[in-house]
Design a protein around this motif. Structure first.
Motif, PDB file in Angstrom:
ATOM      1  N   THR A  52     -21.612 -45.702   1.744  1.00 15.25           N
ATOM      2  CA  THR A  52     -20.248 -45.773   1.204  1.00 15.25           C
ATOM      3  C   THR A  52     -19.230 -45.877   2.332  1.00 15.25           C
ATOM      4  O   THR A  52     -18.040 -45.943   2.086  1.00 15.25           O
ATOM      5  N   GLY A  53     -19.702 -45.866   3.543  1.00 10.71           N
ATOM      6  CA  GLY A  53     -18.835 -46.004   4.718  1.00 10.71           C
ATOM      7  C   GLY A  53     -19.654 -46.558   5.861  1.00 10.71           C
ATOM      8  O   GLY A  53     -20.859 -46.743   5.747  1.00 10.71           O
ATOM      9  N   ASP A  54     -18.997 -46.849   6.970  1.00 10.80           N
ATOM     10  CA  ASP A  54     -19.690 -47.403   8.126  1.00 10.80           C
ATOM     11  C   ASP A  54     -20.565 -46.330   8.771  1.00 10.80           C
ATOM     12  O   ASP A  54     -20.099 -45.235   9.069  1.00 10.80           O
ATOM     13  N   VAL A  55     -21.841 -46.635   8.983  1.00 12.04           N
ATOM     14  CA  VAL A  55     -22.763 -45.684   9.616  1.00 12.04           C
ATOM     15  C   VAL A  55     -23.557 -46.376  10.724  1.00 12.04           C
ATOM     16  O   VAL A  55     -23.660 -47.601  10.758  1.00 12.04           O
ATOM     17  N   THR A  56     -24.114 -45.565  11.603  1.00 11.13           N
ATOM     18  CA  THR A  56     -25.028 -46.054  12.628  1.00 11.13           C
ATOM     19  C   THR A  56     -26.409 -45.477  12.334  1.00 11.13           C
ATOM     20  O   THR A  56     -26.549 -44.278  12.142  1.00 11.13           O
ATOM     21  N   VAL A  57     -27.403 -46.351  12.289  1.00  8.82           N
ATOM     22  CA  VAL A  57     -28.790 -45.943  12.111  1.00  8.82           C
ATOM     23  C   VAL A  57     -29.476 -46.119  13.466  1.00  8.82           C
ATOM     24  O   VAL A  57     -29.523 -47.218  14.003  1.00  8.82           O
ATOM     25  N   THR A  58     -29.985 -45.018  14.017  1.00 11.25           N
ATOM     26  CA  THR A  58     -30.657 -45.062  15.309  1.00 11.25           C
ATOM     27  C   THR A  58     -32.161 -45.101  15.085  1.00 11.25           C
ATOM     28  O   THR A  58     -32.711 -44.257  14.380  1.00 11.25           O
ATOM     29  N   VAL A  59     -32.802 -46.087  15.688  1.00  9.49           N
ATOM     30  CA  VAL A  59     -34.252 -46.238  15.581  1.00  9.49           C
ATOM     31  C   VAL A  59     -34.843 -45.873  16.938  1.00  9.49           C
ATOM     32  O   VAL A  59     -34.665 -46.596  17.913  1.00  9.49           O
ATOM     33  N   GLY A  60     -35.526 -44.721  16.990  1.00  9.12           N
ATOM     34  CA  GLY A  60     -36.151 -44.265  18.235  1.00  9.12           C
ATOM     35  C   GLY A  60     -37.539 -44.846  18.396  1.00  9.12           C
ATOM     36  O   GLY A  60     -37.957 -45.721  17.633  1.00  9.12           O
ATOM     37  N   ASN A  61     -38.266 -44.380  19.389  1.00 11.63           N
ATOM     38  CA  ASN A  61     -39.623 -44.859  19.652  1.00 11.63           C
ATOM     39  C   ASN A  61     -40.547 -44.593  18.471  1.00 11.63           C
ATOM     40  O   ASN A  61     -40.440 -43.562  17.821  1.00 11.63           O
ATOM     41  N   SER A  72     -32.708 -53.345   5.803  1.00 16.73           N
ATOM     42  CA  SER A  72     -31.936 -54.244   4.944  1.00 16.73           C
ATOM     43  C   SER A  72     -30.611 -53.599   4.559  1.00 16.73           C
ATOM     44  O   SER A  72     -30.523 -52.389   4.395  1.00 16.73           O
ATOM     45  N   ASN A  73     -29.587 -54.429   4.443  1.00 17.05           N
ATOM     46  CA  ASN A  73     -28.251 -53.966   4.097  1.00 17.05           C
ATOM     47  C   ASN A  73     -27.958 -54.335   2.640  1.00 17.05           C
ATOM     48  O   ASN A  73     -28.024 -55.501   2.269  1.00 17.05           O
ATOM     49  N   VAL A  81     -27.180 -50.972  13.395  1.00 15.26           N
ATOM     50  CA  VAL A  81     -28.552 -50.571  13.672  1.00 15.26           C
ATOM     51  C   VAL A  81     -28.706 -50.594  15.187  1.00 15.26           C
ATOM     52  O   VAL A  81     -28.459 -51.608  15.833  1.00 15.26           O
ATOM     53  N   GLU A  82     -29.094 -49.444  15.739  1.00 20.04           N
ATOM     54  CA  GLU A  82     -29.191 -49.311  17.191  1.00 20.04           C
ATOM     55  C   GLU A  82     -30.605 -48.879  17.566  1.00 20.04           C
ATOM     56  O   GLU A  82     -31.122 -47.902  17.022  1.00 20.04           O
ATOM     57  N   LEU A  94     -27.415 -54.317  16.351  1.00 21.22           N
ATOM     58  CA  LEU A  94     -26.935 -55.308  15.385  1.00 21.22           C
ATOM     59  C   LEU A  94     -25.927 -54.639  14.474  1.00 21.22           C
ATOM     60  O   LEU A  94     -26.059 -53.454  14.161  1.00 21.22           O
ATOM     61  N   THR A  95     -24.939 -55.386  14.028  1.00 22.72           N
ATOM     62  CA  THR A  95     -23.980 -54.873  13.060  1.00 22.72           C
ATOM     63  C   THR A  95     -24.098 -55.690  11.782  1.00 22.72           C
ATOM     64  O   THR A  95     -23.843 -56.892  11.778  1.00 22.72           O
ATOM     65  N   PHE A  96     -24.524 -55.023  10.710  1.00 21.13           N
ATOM     66  CA  PHE A  96     -24.591 -55.674   9.400  1.00 21.13           C
ATOM     67  C   PHE A  96     -23.203 -55.657   8.782  1.00 21.13           C
ATOM     68  O   PHE A  96     -22.534 -54.631   8.799  1.00 21.13           O
ATOM     69  N   ALA A  97     -22.772 -56.775   8.218  1.00 22.23           N
ATOM     70  CA  ALA A  97     -21.461 -56.835   7.593  1.00 22.23           C
ATOM     71  C   ALA A  97     -21.512 -57.355   6.165  1.00 22.23           C
ATOM     72  O   ALA A  97     -20.531 -57.245   5.437  1.00 22.23           O
ATOM     73  N   ALA A  98     -22.632 -57.920   5.754  1.00 22.52           N
ATOM     74  CA  ALA A  98     -22.711 -58.512   4.424  1.00 22.52           C
ATOM     75  C   ALA A  98     -23.962 -58.026   3.691  1.00 22.52           C
ATOM     76  O   ALA A  98     -24.997 -57.747   4.302  1.00 22.52           O
ATOM     77  N   LYS A  99     -23.838 -57.945   2.396  1.00 25.12           N
ATOM     78  CA  LYS A  99     -24.977 -57.570   1.560  1.00 25.12           C
ATOM     79  C   LYS A  99     -26.070 -58.623   1.719  1.00 25.12           C
ATOM     80  O   LYS A  99     -25.795 -59.818   1.765  1.00 25.12           O
ATOM     81  N   GLY A 100     -27.313 -58.163   1.817  1.00 26.10           N
ATOM     82  CA  GLY A 100     -28.439 -59.077   1.938  1.00 26.10           C
ATOM     83  C   GLY A 100     -28.883 -59.340   3.373  1.00 26.10           C
ATOM     84  O   GLY A 100     -29.935 -59.934   3.591  1.00 26.10           O
ATOM     85  N   GLU A 101     -28.109 -58.907   4.348  1.00 31.13           N
ATOM     86  CA  GLU A 101     -28.525 -59.096   5.734  1.00 31.13           C
ATOM     87  C   GLU A 101     -29.678 -58.143   6.053  1.00 31.13           C
ATOM     88  O   GLU A 101     -29.765 -57.052   5.500  1.00 31.13           O
ATOM     89  N   PHE A 102     -30.565 -58.566   6.955  1.00 30.74           N
ATOM     90  CA  PHE A 102     -31.692 -57.712   7.320  1.00 30.74           C
ATOM     91  C   PHE A 102     -32.168 -58.028   8.728  1.00 30.74           C
ATOM     92  O   PHE A 102     -31.823 -59.064   9.300  1.00 30.74           O
TER      93      PHE A 102
END
Length: 127
Positions: A52-61, A72-73, A81-82, A94-102
């Motif tokens: 519902t707002g801008d978030v950062t998803v961190t993907v570690g090892n 998927s967004n 996604v970092e 990467l910064t997702f800005a639209a629905k359907g991006e992955f």
């Protein structure tokens, strides 16, 4: 005949040690909702952004070489996604800005490798 079968088995083991095979984790899909930043849980190969707002998803090892993670967004929020560890190449975000991006990445055992994305080229950030 037995000698040939044993040789094929040994060659297969050697080849498996030198290569990385894709692995899909069977944990339940990780749903990211709300507005809080989160980290990949390491149990699933699928992350769905439904924020519902801008978030950062961190993907570690990952724990195992070959682990695939597909993100998927499902909203029009500017979700980031970092990859928080070594990356093959220069792209670590990467910064997702639209629905359907992955995007899809694979852990090589020492770094994340981008396998593919579906997004607007302007959304790709080189940090």
């Amino acid at each position: 005949m037995l000698r040939c079968s044993l040789l094929n088995f040994i060659i297969s083991i050697i080849m498996a040690q030198e290569r990385v095979f894709p692995i899909f984790l069977d944990g339940a899909r990780q749903e990211v909702t709300g507005t809080a930043d989160v980290s990949w849980d390491g149990l699933t190969s699928t992350i769905k952004l439904n924020t519902t707002g801008d978030v950062t998803v961190t993907v570690g090892n990952a724990n195992v070489a070959g682990t695939i993670v597909h993100i998927s967004n499902d909203v029009t929020q500017a979700n980031i996604v970092e990859l928080s560890s070594t990356v093959t190449g220069d792209l670590d975000q990467l910064t997702f800005a639209a629905k359907g991006e992955f995007a899809t990445v694979m852990w090589t055992g020492s770094a994340w490798l981008w396998l593919g994305t579906q997004m607007d080229a302007s959304a790709i950030a080189d940090s």
